[in-house]
Design a protein around this motif. Structure first.
Motif, PDB file in Angstrom:
ATOM      1  N   ASN A   1      -5.088  10.062  62.493  1.00  0.00           N
ATOM      2  CA  ASN A   1      -3.673   9.822  62.208  1.00  0.00           C
ATOM      3  C   ASN A   1      -3.413   9.720  60.710  1.00  0.00           C
TER       4      ASN A   1
ATOM      5  N   SER B   1      -0.418  22.680  66.148  1.00  0.00           N
ATOM      6  CA  SER B   1       0.647  21.701  66.339  1.00  0.00           C
ATOM      7  C   SER B   1       0.233  20.324  65.806  1.00  0.00           C
ATOM      8  N   VAL B   2      -1.010  19.931  66.071  1.00  0.00           N
ATOM      9  CA  VAL B   2      -1.516  18.651  65.559  1.00  0.00           C
ATOM     10  C   VAL B   2      -1.498  18.652  64.043  1.00  0.00           C
TER      11      VAL B   2
ATOM     12  N   LYS C   1       5.067  15.956  57.644  1.00  0.00           N
ATOM     13  CA  LYS C   1       5.742  14.649  57.610  1.00  0.00           C
ATOM     14  C   LYS C   1       6.512  14.485  56.332  1.00  0.00           C
TER      15      LYS C   1
ATOM     16  N   ASP D   1       2.087  18.513  62.686  1.00  0.00           N
ATOM     17  CA  ASP D   1       2.684  17.177  62.805  1.00  0.00           C
ATOM     18  C   ASP D   1       2.368  16.307  61.588  1.00  0.00           C
ATOM     19  N   TYR D   2       1.139  16.398  61.087  1.00  0.00           N
ATOM     20  CA  TYR D   2       0.734  15.566  59.962  1.00  0.00           C
ATOM     21  C   TYR D   2       1.109  16.163  58.608  1.00  0.00           C
TER      22      TYR D   2
ATOM     23  N   TYR E   1      -3.813  14.687  54.529  1.00  0.00           N
ATOM     24  CA  TYR E   1      -2.893  15.724  54.989  1.00  0.00           C
ATOM     25  C   TYR E   1      -1.951  16.190  53.878  1.00  0.00           C
TER      26      TYR E   1
END
Length: 125
Positions: free
Chosen positions: A48, A117-118, A125, A121-122, A71
């Motif tokens: 995360n 996609s993962v 942001k 997402d990061y 990220y």
């Protein structure tokens, strides 16, 4: 992951509970692994907070390098899906300050769109 996939360098998804247990010592207190993929002996972990590339070195694999990529350092990425004759999918990640991308191969059974996609997402942001 089949033996042939391992020989060909293709990655496959790993159980999250197992990955979080095995790599707990390199995670921060507020960090958890959300996706994990194995490439023969190496791993890449989407947490995360960051992307961690685990590179086992030498014959025994006891020497290990952990590359941590926040990220926010990822400037672009691309995926190439598997085709009829090309049996693997590919993920390329460009890191700030590096002209060449990191490249990882995934076997045809893995959903490369999910991996993208993962990462999106990061990174977005």
């Amino acid at each position: 992951m089949g033996f042939l996939d391992g020989i060909m360098g293709n990655a496959s998804e790993v159980n999250l509970e197992e990955a979080n247990r095995e790599y707990a010592s390199i995670l921060s207190r507020s960090e958890s692994i959300e996706k994990a993929y194995k490439l023969i002996r190496d791993m890449f972990l989407f947490t995360n907070k960051r992307l961690i590339l685990v590179d086992r070195q030498g014959i025994t694999g006891k020497k290990v390098e952990y590359l941590s990529i926040p990220y926010k350092s990822i400037v672009q990425f691309s995926i190439e899906t598997a085709g009829s004759f090309d049996m693997d999918a590919e993920l390329k990640i460009w890191i700030s300050g590096s002209p060449t991308p990191l490249q990882k191969q995934f076997n045809k059974n893995l959903n490369i769109y999910e991996v993208q996609s993962v990462l999106a997402d990061y990174v977005l942001k």
